[in-house]
Design an enzyme around this catalytic site. Structure first.
Site, PDB file in Angstrom:
ATOM      1  N   CYS A  13      13.995  11.358   5.742  1.00 16.83           N
ATOM      2  CA  CYS A  13      14.184  10.942   7.149  1.00 16.83           C
ATOM      3  C   CYS A  13      15.629  11.125   7.588  1.00 16.83           C
ATOM      4  CB  CYS A  13      13.849   9.471   7.319  1.00 16.83           C
ATOM      5  SG  CYS A  13      12.191   9.100   6.857  1.00 16.83           S
ATOM      6  N   LYS A  33       0.870  -1.195   0.000  1.00 22.68           N
ATOM      7  CA  LYS A  33       0.000   0.000   0.000  1.00 22.68           C
ATOM      8  C   LYS A  33       0.896   1.230   0.000  1.00 22.68           C
ATOM      9  CE  LYS A  33      -1.547   2.635   2.961  1.00 22.68           C
ATOM     10  NZ  LYS A  33      -1.454   3.939   2.264  1.00 22.68           N
ATOM     11  N   GLU A  80      11.424   1.500   9.382  1.00 17.31           N
ATOM     12  CA  GLU A  80      12.345   2.614   9.098  1.00 17.31           C
ATOM     13  C   GLU A  80      11.563   3.868   9.459  1.00 17.31           C
ATOM     14  OE1 GLU A  80      13.667   5.599   7.437  1.00 17.31           O
ATOM     15  OE2 GLU A  80      13.695   4.651   5.444  1.00 17.31           O
ATOM     16  N   GLU A 100      11.277  16.436  13.998  1.00 19.52           N
ATOM     17  CA  GLU A 100      11.734  16.509  12.607  1.00 19.52           C
ATOM     18  C   GLU A 100      10.990  17.638  11.892  1.00 19.52           C
ATOM     19  OE1 GLU A 100      10.864  12.575  11.090  1.00 19.52           O
ATOM     20  OE2 GLU A 100      12.658  12.606   9.868  1.00 19.52           O
TER      21      GLU A 100
HETATM   22  C1  SIN Z   1      13.943   8.371   3.669  1.00 17.57           C
HETATM   23  O1  SIN Z   1      13.829   9.565   3.745  1.00 17.57           O
HETATM   24  O2  SIN Z   1      13.238   7.612   4.349  1.00 17.57           O
HETATM   25  C2  SIN Z   1      14.905   7.680   2.734  1.00 17.57           C
HETATM   26  C3  SIN Z   1      15.953   8.536   2.227  1.00 17.57           C
HETATM   27  C4  SIN Z   1      16.988   7.788   1.409  1.00 17.57           C
HETATM   28  O3  SIN Z   1      16.812   6.678   0.932  1.00 17.57           O
HETATM   29  O4  SIN Z   1      18.055   8.363   1.266  1.00 17.57           O
END
Ligand code: SIN
Length: 491
Positions: free
Chosen positions: A294, A182, A260, A393
């Site tokens: 992230c 999804k 993650e 964040e």
């Molecule tokens: C992400 O922001 O979760 C992944 C970033 C990346 O693969 O560099």
């Protein structure tokens, strides 16, 4: 959108289940809009629990045959899929930019980045192997087999609509798992196009199933998979609160999990650093995808002796960034994903300024001609731990600079967060490099380097940034079980 694609069939508007393109059973539709303007340009199914169960039925039925295929056959499929992705690079990049808003040049890069995981795992499929152990007792053989975990549910975010789903599906298929997926509600089109290309590459029915759903219906889809004991693994990229929910709710069926989750990356510049390289590294890591990653630095710590010079050089670079529509060649920062994202960025900047930060450049929303969701690339100096941007964040183009004096002090600040995804630092002192790399509590450390992501490297965090790894041979292991065989009576 059709008219801007060389291959309009890539624009799919239905779910893929058991190799058939189907509407949601409720026939509900989810509008897909351009992030700059919020104008709707496509519709996809707004699926519910019944669609999720149909997808799981298909994946479960397809598992024995797919997992039973020799690894080289699975690898050949992945290679054909990789070739299809490359063949359609430009169309895929246009879809990414249209629904996610990243500049076209970055979208082209994302297609290559996502495709590199497919190629990598095509090769890894052929390297899955077990072990023969030294038996402690005569007349016995002790062996280890690696087996696919079963049906995998992949739940992916909007910030990399192609790369994130590719790096979950590719290792799953290489390992012999079947998949229900999804994509994020904001960016379903790229994922549907990828599934279409997998079908074109000859993937058998039911091996990859994809359903789309709105924010409102996503819990029904995910809950159906959480409750289904045939779904043996969940792989998720997204927020820490959702990751914790998945961990709690999958406990009843004890699924394997890869999470993650959020980050709060420190970027440390020591007095002995090469400042040009540090500015370059920060530009690459902080402003990629407009700061919506992230792993992008959220807190920039600069040692007192280098501070003023570093800030001056950084401001020059940031003020020169070109903000503009994703599809305009030359744009470096596109619109943010939606109004909520811009509100959060603005809240962080205003809170920082109220608490004493100084705006060196940017610091405000921008009203671009094509829509309201732009935020000016920003540098703040005088950041402190009391500010919201120090512990949450920001997910936007804002670089807050904190001044520090000693190594011990900065390590304390860097680790003073529940998150532990990525960290970066710049120094030319070899002994310091090893000390700091070991002291940082993160899954990834960039040392004199801002661009850390690679299909050959294990990507993932520690602490509340989650567990499991994506990419590299470690990433394949997340989709495999270890089975021990002990044969006796061998004389
Ligand atoms: C992400 O922001 O979760 C992944 C970033 C990346 O693969 O560099």
């Amino acid at each position: 959108m059709h008219s801007t694609l060389a291959h309009p069939a890539l624009l799919r508007d239905q779910n893929l289940i058991a190799s058939q393109w189907r509407p949601a059973q409720s026939e509900a539709r989810l509008p897909v809009s351009n992030p700059a303007q919020d104008t709707v340009f496509a519709h996809v199914p707004d699926s519910g629990a019944a669609d999720a169960r149909a997808a799981a039925d298909a994946a479960h039925a397809a598992f024995p045959a797919w997992s039973g295929r020799p690894a080289p056959e699975r690898a050949r499929f992945l290679k054909r899929w990789h070739a299809e992705i490359l063949r359609h690079q430009e169309d895929l990049a246009r879809l990414i930019s249209a629904e996610q808003g990243k500049p076209l040049a970055e979208s082209r890069g994302e297609v290559l980045y996502g495709a590199s995981y497919v190629e990598w795992f095509a090769e890894e499929a052929n390297r899955i192997r077990g072990d023969i152990l030294n038996a402690a007792v005569p007349g016995r053989r002790m062996m280890v087999l690696k087996e696919p975990v079963g049906v995998v549910a992949a739940i992916t975010p909007w910030n990399f609509p192609l790369a994130m789903i590719a790096r979950k599906i590719a290792p799953a298929l290489a390992a012999g798992c079947t998949v229900v997926a999804k994509p994020a509600e904001d960016t379903p089109l790229t994922a549907l196009a990828l599934a279409y290309l997998a079908q074109q590459a000859g993937l058998p029915a039911g091996v990859l199933n994809l359903v789309t759903a709105s924010r409102r219906n996503t819990p029904a889809v995910v809950d159906a998979w959480l409750a289904d004991s045939r779904v043996r693994k969940i792989t998720f990229t997204g927020s820490t609160p959702v990751g914790k929910h998945l961990a709690r709710e999958s406990a009843d069926t004890l699924k394997k999990l890869s999470l993650e989750l959020g980050g709060n990356a420190p970027f440390i510049v020591f007095d002995d650093a090469d400042l040009d390289a540090a500015v370059e590294g920060l530009m690459a890591s902080k402003f990629r995808n407009g700061g919506q990653t992230c792993v992008c630095p959220n807190r920039i710590y600069v040692q007192a002796g280098a501070h003023d010079e570093f800030v001056a050089r950084l401001v020059k670079r940031v003020a020169a960034l070109r903000v503009g529509p994703a599809t305009e060649e030359g744009s470096q920062i596109g619109p943010m994903i939606n109004a909520r994202a811009v509100d959060k960025i603005d809240r962080h900047v205003r809170d920082a300024v109220e608490r004493g930060a100084r705006v060196e450049t940017g610091g405000q929303r921008m009203r671009a001609a094509d829509g309201p969701h732009y935020y000016a690339p920003t540098v703040l100096s005088g950041a402190t731990p009391a500010m919201a941007l120090s512990c949450e964040e920001t997910f936007g183009p804002v670089a807050p600079v904190f001044r520090f004096t000693s190594e011990e002090e900065v390590i304390g600040h860097a680790n003073d967060t529940p998150f532990g995804l990525a960290a970066y630092f710049y120094s030319s002192d070899t002994r310091r490099i090893w000390r700091v790399a070991q002291a940082l509590e993160t899954g990834i450390v960039g040392i004199n380097e801002g661009a850390i992501a690679s299909e050959a490297a294990p990507f993932g965090g520690v602490k509340e940034s989650g567990y499991g790894r994506e990419g590299s041979s470690y990433g394949l292991d997340d989709y495999l079980h270890t089975k021990y065989l002990c044969q006796g009576q061998l004389g």
